[in-house]
Motif scaffolding. Sequence first.
Motif, PDB file in Angstrom:
ATOM      1  N   LEU A  14      26.393  31.809  27.309  1.00 43.13           N
ATOM      2  CA  LEU A  14      27.014  33.099  27.598  1.00 43.13           C
ATOM      3  C   LEU A  14      26.185  33.889  28.596  1.00 43.13           C
ATOM      4  CD1 LEU A  14      29.254  35.117  26.965  1.00 43.13           C
ATOM      5  CD2 LEU A  14      27.848  35.950  25.083  1.00 43.13           C
ATOM      6  N   ALA A  15      24.856  33.827  28.473  1.00 42.89           N
ATOM      7  CA  ALA A  15      23.981  34.544  29.400  1.00 42.89           C
ATOM      8  C   ALA A  15      24.108  33.980  30.815  1.00 42.89           C
ATOM      9  CB  ALA A  15      22.539  34.464  28.928  1.00 42.89           C
ATOM     10  N   ASP A  16      24.231  32.658  30.948  1.00 46.22           N
ATOM     11  CA  ASP A  16      24.408  32.047  32.265  1.00 46.22           C
ATOM     12  C   ASP A  16      25.710  32.510  32.915  1.00 46.22           C
ATOM     13  OD1 ASP A  16      22.065  30.665  31.883  1.00 46.22           O
ATOM     14  OD2 ASP A  16      23.065  28.814  31.271  1.00 46.22           O
ATOM     15  N   SER A  17      26.768  32.517  32.146  1.00 46.07           N
ATOM     16  CA  SER A  17      28.060  32.950  32.672  1.00 46.07           C
ATOM     17  C   SER A  17      28.037  34.424  33.047  1.00 46.07           C
ATOM     18  CB  SER A  17      29.157  32.711  31.639  1.00 46.07           C
ATOM     19  OG  SER A  17      29.260  31.350  31.347  1.00 46.07           O
ATOM     20  N   ARG A  18      27.364  35.228  32.247  1.00 44.03           N
ATOM     21  CA  ARG A  18      27.283  36.661  32.518  1.00 44.03           C
ATOM     22  C   ARG A  18      26.490  36.938  33.797  1.00 44.03           C
ATOM     23  NH1 ARG A  18      24.986  39.498  27.704  1.00 44.03           N
ATOM     24  NH2 ARG A  18      26.659  38.344  26.735  1.00 44.03           N
ATOM     25  N   MET A  19      25.394  36.213  33.995  1.00 45.37           N
ATOM     26  CA  MET A  19      24.595  36.412  35.204  1.00 45.37           C
ATOM     27  C   MET A  19      25.365  35.955  36.443  1.00 45.37           C
ATOM     28  SD  MET A  19      21.974  38.009  34.429  1.00 45.37           S
ATOM     29  CE  MET A  19      20.889  37.879  35.817  1.00 45.37           C
ATOM     30  N   ARG A  20      26.101  34.861  36.341  1.00 43.71           N
ATOM     31  CA  ARG A  20      26.900  34.398  37.472  1.00 43.71           C
ATOM     32  C   ARG A  20      27.995  35.402  37.794  1.00 43.71           C
ATOM     33  NH1 ARG A  20      26.823  30.184  40.588  1.00 43.71           N
ATOM     34  NH2 ARG A  20      25.353  29.168  39.219  1.00 43.71           N
ATOM     35  N   ALA A  21      28.618  35.966  36.765  1.00 41.91           N
ATOM     36  CA  ALA A  21      29.662  36.966  36.987  1.00 41.91           C
ATOM     37  C   ALA A  21      29.082  38.236  37.606  1.00 41.91           C
ATOM     38  CB  ALA A  21      30.364  37.290  35.679  1.00 41.91           C
ATOM     39  N   THR A  22      27.888  38.621  37.170  1.00 44.33           N
ATOM     40  CA  THR A  22      27.230  39.796  37.737  1.00 44.33           C
ATOM     41  C   THR A  22      26.915  39.582  39.206  1.00 44.33           C
ATOM     42  OG1 THR A  22      26.254  40.357  35.601  1.00 44.33           O
ATOM     43  CG2 THR A  22      25.219  41.311  37.547  1.00 44.33           C
ATOM     44  N   SER A  23      26.376  38.433  39.527  1.00 44.65           N
ATOM     45  CA  SER A  23      26.046  38.115  40.910  1.00 44.65           C
ATOM     46  C   SER A  23      27.305  38.076  41.778  1.00 44.65           C
ATOM     47  CB  SER A  23      25.310  36.785  40.974  1.00 44.65           C
ATOM     48  OG  SER A  23      25.027  36.433  42.289  1.00 44.65           O
ATOM     49  N   PHE A  24      28.354  37.485  41.268  1.00 41.12           N
ATOM     50  CA  PHE A  24      29.615  37.416  42.017  1.00 41.12           C
ATOM     51  C   PHE A  24      30.203  38.812  42.219  1.00 41.12           C
ATOM     52  CE2 PHE A  24      34.250  36.805  42.226  1.00 41.12           C
ATOM     53  CZ  PHE A  24      34.308  36.024  43.372  1.00 41.12           C
ATOM     54  N   SER A  25      30.147  39.650  41.190  1.00 40.84           N
ATOM     55  CA  SER A  25      30.668  41.013  41.302  1.00 40.84           C
ATOM     56  C   SER A  25      29.883  41.824  42.328  1.00 40.84           C
ATOM     57  CB  SER A  25      30.607  41.717  39.950  1.00 40.84           C
ATOM     58  OG  SER A  25      31.389  41.039  39.018  1.00 40.84           O
ATOM     59  N   LEU A  26      28.563  41.669  42.324  1.00 46.19           N
ATOM     60  CA  LEU A  26      27.739  42.369  43.308  1.00 46.19           C
ATOM     61  C   LEU A  26      28.070  41.909  44.723  1.00 46.19           C
ATOM     62  CD1 LEU A  26      24.250  42.453  41.579  1.00 46.19           C
ATOM     63  CD2 LEU A  26      25.657  44.416  42.187  1.00 46.19           C
ATOM     64  N   ALA A  27      28.281  40.618  44.901  1.00 45.66           N
ATOM     65  CA  ALA A  27      28.606  40.097  46.227  1.00 45.66           C
ATOM     66  C   ALA A  27      29.959  40.610  46.722  1.00 45.66           C
ATOM     67  CB  ALA A  27      28.584  38.575  46.209  1.00 45.66           C
ATOM     68  N   VAL A  28      30.941  40.645  45.837  1.00 46.82           N
ATOM     69  CA  VAL A  28      32.264  41.152  46.219  1.00 46.82           C
ATOM     70  C   VAL A  28      32.188  42.634  46.564  1.00 46.82           C
ATOM     71  CG1 VAL A  28      34.588  41.643  45.343  1.00 46.82           C
ATOM     72  CG2 VAL A  28      33.559  39.404  44.964  1.00 46.82           C
ATOM     73  N   ALA A  29      31.479  43.404  45.751  1.00 45.17           N
ATOM     74  CA  ALA A  29      31.316  44.830  46.033  1.00 45.17           C
ATOM     75  C   ALA A  29      30.569  45.044  47.342  1.00 45.17           C
ATOM     76  CB  ALA A  29      30.579  45.513  44.878  1.00 45.17           C
ATOM     77  N   ALA A  30      29.589  44.194  47.622  1.00 43.20           N
ATOM     78  CA  ALA A  30      28.827  44.308  48.864  1.00 43.20           C
ATOM     79  C   ALA A  30      29.716  44.085  50.078  1.00 43.20           C
ATOM     80  CB  ALA A  30      27.672  43.316  48.859  1.00 43.20           C
ATOM     81  N   VAL A  31      30.563  43.070  50.010  1.00 44.49           N
ATOM     82  CA  VAL A  31      31.463  42.786  51.135  1.00 44.49           C
ATOM     83  C   VAL A  31      32.440  43.936  51.336  1.00 44.49           C
ATOM     84  CG1 VAL A  31      33.338  41.268  51.899  1.00 44.49           C
ATOM     85  CG2 VAL A  31      31.231  40.295  50.970  1.00 44.49           C
ATOM     86  N   LEU A  75      23.437  45.946  47.853  1.00 40.18           N
ATOM     87  CA  LEU A  75      24.144  45.175  46.828  1.00 40.18           C
ATOM     88  C   LEU A  75      24.113  43.685  47.143  1.00 40.18           C
ATOM     89  CD1 LEU A  75      27.288  47.362  46.068  1.00 40.18           C
ATOM     90  CD2 LEU A  75      25.310  46.967  44.598  1.00 40.18           C
ATOM     91  N   LEU A  76      24.254  43.347  48.410  1.00 38.02           N
ATOM     92  CA  LEU A  76      24.181  41.942  48.803  1.00 38.02           C
ATOM     93  C   LEU A  76      22.774  41.388  48.578  1.00 38.02           C
ATOM     94  CD1 LEU A  76      25.675  39.556  50.013  1.00 38.02           C
ATOM     95  CD2 LEU A  76      24.937  40.344  52.262  1.00 38.02           C
ATOM     96  N   ILE A  77      21.762  42.176  48.892  1.00 35.76           N
ATOM     97  CA  ILE A  77      20.382  41.748  48.653  1.00 35.76           C
ATOM     98  C   ILE A  77      20.155  41.498  47.169  1.00 35.76           C
ATOM     99  CG2 ILE A  77      17.982  42.558  48.683  1.00 35.76           C
ATOM    100  CD1 ILE A  77      18.702  43.938  51.374  1.00 35.76           C
ATOM    101  N   SER A  78      20.639  42.390  46.313  1.00 34.47           N
ATOM    102  CA  SER A  78      20.436  42.193  44.870  1.00 34.47           C
ATOM    103  C   SER A  78      21.218  40.989  44.353  1.00 34.47           C
ATOM    104  CB  SER A  78      20.772  43.443  44.068  1.00 34.47           C
ATOM    105  OG  SER A  78      21.830  44.131  44.583  1.00 34.47           O
ATOM    106  N   ALA A  79      22.399  40.719  44.883  1.00 38.13           N
ATOM    107  CA  ALA A  79      23.153  39.533  44.462  1.00 38.13           C
ATOM    108  C   ALA A  79      22.417  38.258  44.849  1.00 38.13           C
ATOM    109  CB  ALA A  79      24.546  39.550  45.084  1.00 38.13           C
ATOM    110  N   VAL A  80      21.853  38.237  46.046  1.00 40.46           N
ATOM    111  CA  VAL A  80      21.114  37.052  46.487  1.00 40.46           C
ATOM    112  C   VAL A  80      19.847  36.878  45.661  1.00 40.46           C
ATOM    113  CG1 VAL A  80      19.796  36.105  48.423  1.00 40.46           C
ATOM    114  CG2 VAL A  80      22.074  37.026  48.802  1.00 40.46           C
TER     115      VAL A  80
END
Length: 60
Positions: A9-26, A47-52
Amino acid sequence: MSRNTQRSLADSRMRATSFSLAVAAVLLSALGVGLSNVWVLGVGAWLLISAVLIELIYRP
């Protein structure tokens, strides 16, 4: 020997967080360029820097 291919669950949550940050950054970067507003573009860049960084540091 079989490998566990399910993500926790933690892996999925971190991937979703990273994806959400990337979408918001774009979206914010495009909005900042469209409005010629530098601070909105800057927020999108951070936001893009934090997603990366999340993807680089947290490797499931």
